[in-house]
Design an enzyme around this catalytic site. Sequence first.
Site, PDB file in Angstrom:
ATOM      1  N   GLY A  21       0.881  -1.345   0.120  1.00  0.00           N
ATOM      2  CA  GLY A  21      -0.057   0.384  -0.075  1.00  0.00           C
ATOM      3  C   GLY A  21       0.825   0.796   0.278  1.00  0.00           C
ATOM      4  N   SER A  23       1.873   3.393  -2.042  1.00  0.00           N
ATOM      5  CA  SER A  23       1.707   4.838  -2.648  1.00  0.00           C
ATOM      6  C   SER A  23       0.716   5.017  -2.490  1.00  0.00           C
ATOM      7  CB  SER A  23       0.544   4.131  -4.291  1.00  0.00           C
ATOM      8  OG  SER A  23       1.966   3.501  -4.877  1.00  0.00           O
ATOM      9  N   SER A 140      -6.559  -0.226  12.792  1.00  0.00           N
ATOM     10  CA  SER A 140      -7.431   0.753  13.420  1.00  0.00           C
ATOM     11  C   SER A 140      -8.235   0.543  14.463  1.00  0.00           C
ATOM     12  CB  SER A 140      -8.166   1.303  11.702  1.00  0.00           C
ATOM     13  OG  SER A 140      -9.662   1.785  12.173  1.00  0.00           O
ATOM     14  N   TYR A 153     -14.775  -3.230   7.218  1.00  0.00           N
ATOM     15  CA  TYR A 153     -13.912  -3.037   8.071  1.00  0.00           C
ATOM     16  C   TYR A 153     -13.037  -3.116   8.764  1.00  0.00           C
ATOM     17  CZ  TYR A 153     -10.416   0.971   8.026  1.00  0.00           C
ATOM     18  OH  TYR A 153      -9.292   1.364   8.544  1.00  0.00           O
ATOM     19  N   ALA A 154     -14.385  -2.819  10.506  1.00  0.00           N
ATOM     20  CA  ALA A 154     -14.169  -3.229  11.583  1.00  0.00           C
ATOM     21  C   ALA A 154     -13.704  -5.387  11.726  1.00  0.00           C
ATOM     22  CB  ALA A 154     -15.041  -3.161  13.062  1.00  0.00           C
ATOM     23  N   ALA A 155     -13.887  -5.950  11.043  1.00  0.00           N
ATOM     24  CA  ALA A 155     -13.887  -6.667  11.254  1.00  0.00           C
ATOM     25  C   ALA A 155     -12.227  -7.396  10.539  1.00  0.00           C
ATOM     26  CB  ALA A 155     -14.293  -7.412  10.687  1.00  0.00           C
ATOM     27  N   LYS A 157      -9.708  -4.665  10.297  1.00  0.00           N
ATOM     28  CA  LYS A 157      -8.325  -4.106  10.839  1.00  0.00           C
ATOM     29  C   LYS A 157      -8.417  -5.061  12.645  1.00  0.00           C
ATOM     30  CE  LYS A 157      -7.769  -1.405   8.228  1.00  0.00           C
ATOM     31  NZ  LYS A 157      -6.228  -1.225   7.932  1.00  0.00           N
TER      32      LYS A 157
HETATM   33  P1  NAD Z   1      -4.923   4.845   0.956  1.00  0.00           P
HETATM   34  O1  NAD Z   1      -6.608   4.769   0.308  1.00  0.00           O
HETATM   35  O2  NAD Z   1      -4.337   6.324   1.034  1.00  0.00           O
HETATM   36  O3  NAD Z   1      -3.705   4.093   0.610  1.00  0.00           O
HETATM   37  C1  NAD Z   1      -4.204   2.714   0.431  1.00  0.00           C
HETATM   38  C2  NAD Z   1      -3.470   2.201  -0.612  1.00  0.00           C
HETATM   39  O4  NAD Z   1      -4.016   0.248  -0.612  1.00  0.00           O
HETATM   40  C3  NAD Z   1      -3.563   2.786  -1.421  1.00  0.00           C
HETATM   41  O5  NAD Z   1      -1.757   3.406  -2.272  1.00  0.00           O
HETATM   42  C4  NAD Z   1      -4.258   1.570  -2.420  1.00  0.00           C
HETATM   43  O6  NAD Z   1      -3.989   1.733  -3.723  1.00  0.00           O
HETATM   44  C5  NAD Z   1      -3.864   0.416  -2.048  1.00  0.00           C
HETATM   45  N1  NAD Z   1      -4.509  -0.943  -1.863  1.00  0.00           N
HETATM   46  C6  NAD Z   1      -5.711  -1.291  -2.177  1.00  0.00           C
HETATM   47  N2  NAD Z   1      -6.164  -2.247  -2.449  1.00  0.00           N
HETATM   48  C7  NAD Z   1      -5.143  -2.650  -3.666  1.00  0.00           C
HETATM   49  C8  NAD Z   1      -4.868  -4.605  -3.358  1.00  0.00           C
HETATM   50  N3  NAD Z   1      -5.914  -4.927  -3.873  1.00  0.00           N
HETATM   51  N4  NAD Z   1      -3.493  -4.329  -3.793  1.00  0.00           N
HETATM   52  C9  NAD Z   1      -2.308  -3.055  -3.833  1.00  0.00           C
HETATM   53  N5  NAD Z   1      -2.622  -1.861  -3.082  1.00  0.00           N
HETATM   54  C10 NAD Z   1      -3.827  -1.888  -2.680  1.00  0.00           C
HETATM   55  O7  NAD Z   1      -5.578   4.856   2.331  1.00  0.00           O
HETATM   56  P2  NAD Z   1      -4.439   5.185   3.591  1.00  0.00           P
HETATM   57  O8  NAD Z   1      -5.538   6.351   4.562  1.00  0.00           O
HETATM   58  O9  NAD Z   1      -3.402   5.938   3.847  1.00  0.00           O
HETATM   59  O10 NAD Z   1      -4.614   4.121   4.243  1.00  0.00           O
HETATM   60  C11 NAD Z   1      -3.770   2.998   5.246  1.00  0.00           C
HETATM   61  C12 NAD Z   1      -3.741   2.215   5.452  1.00  0.00           C
HETATM   62  O11 NAD Z   1      -4.437   2.944   7.123  1.00  0.00           O
HETATM   63  C13 NAD Z   1      -5.414   1.388   5.544  1.00  0.00           C
HETATM   64  O12 NAD Z   1      -4.634   0.056   6.022  1.00  0.00           O
HETATM   65  C14 NAD Z   1      -6.377   1.747   6.366  1.00  0.00           C
HETATM   66  O13 NAD Z   1      -7.205   0.801   6.611  1.00  0.00           O
HETATM   67  C15 NAD Z   1      -5.530   2.376   7.758  1.00  0.00           C
HETATM   68  N6  NAD Z   1      -6.233   3.569   8.455  1.00  0.00           N
HETATM   69  C16 NAD Z   1      -6.225   4.809   7.946  1.00  0.00           C
HETATM   70  C17 NAD Z   1      -6.889   5.088   8.647  1.00  0.00           C
HETATM   71  C18 NAD Z   1      -7.026   7.196   8.271  1.00  0.00           C
HETATM   72  O14 NAD Z   1      -8.319   7.461   8.500  1.00  0.00           O
HETATM   73  N7  NAD Z   1      -6.785   7.225   6.973  1.00  0.00           N
HETATM   74  C19 NAD Z   1      -7.124   5.237   9.971  1.00  0.00           C
HETATM   75  C20 NAD Z   1      -6.814   3.882  10.874  1.00  0.00           C
HETATM   76  C21 NAD Z   1      -6.462   3.174   9.779  1.00  0.00           C
END
Ligand code: NAD
Length: 246
Positions: A21, A23, A140, A153-155, A157
Amino acid sequence: MNEAALARLVALEGRTALVAGGSGGIGSATAALLARAGARVLTVDLPGGVVPEGCEGLTCDLSDPRAPSALFAEIQRRTDALDLLVHSAGITRDGVLWKLGDEDWSSVIEVNLGSAFRLLRGAAPLLRKRGGGSVVLISSINGERGKFGQANYAASKAGLIGLARSAARELGRFGVRVNVVAPGLVLTPMTAVLAEEHLRKAIDETALGRAAEPADVANAVLFLCSDLARHVTGQVLRVDGGQLMA
Ligand code: NAD
């Protein structure tokens, strides 16, 4: 301890990291920070994502159970060492429980949890071979407290926490640490789609009165990857401005 020894504790020279992830908002901030700390960083994300500065980009769909074998073959073609694994790939498909479809459930579980399992399983022999390393799974606070409209999502995480703690027990004797970072609201593309009232509510829940920036989460990951955290494993580190305290 002198300043040079202190600086060495946080330095990652000679280590190789894989950021899944990489990017995304949190993933790219983390990958770039690990690279600045001296690590060689490989990122993996869906095709078309931007590769963070100083990193090498790989692409695959991590929801595909067959993807890791090709991915690890490519990683081993580039390097014979893997020391750090960060799983930050994630998606949401929100809806109240009684309206969640099977696809909403399985896609979220596969990307958020299934891919973490498969990457950890693939990385374990490489980490063991190195005689140590650090794994950080991005969960999360909603995996701990639950969230209206996010049963899937919660499950996923919550599952990451069980996965990490089991892996921490299995890999600890090989010098490999496994931890979880549980962010609250972070301003990234994932949350950019949320309505202003939802963002405001989440910010109001925090003790610090602000949303996190991706760098706030990246800093915590760097800590857990570094030797500063050499005796920390099986833990959940919340980076949520005090949004969830229990
Ligand atoms: P984001 O959408 O910017 O990043 C998620 C990345 O995962 C993206 O680059 C996407 O292309 C990649 N991805 C999705 N499906 C994919 C797949 N099938 N194969 C390869 N890559 C894939 O979101 P973020 O906020 O940077 O989230 C990063 C992590 O942090 C996630 O696991 C998210 O659940 C967690 N998170 C985010 C928040 C928030 O508030 N942003 C809060 C708690 C947890």
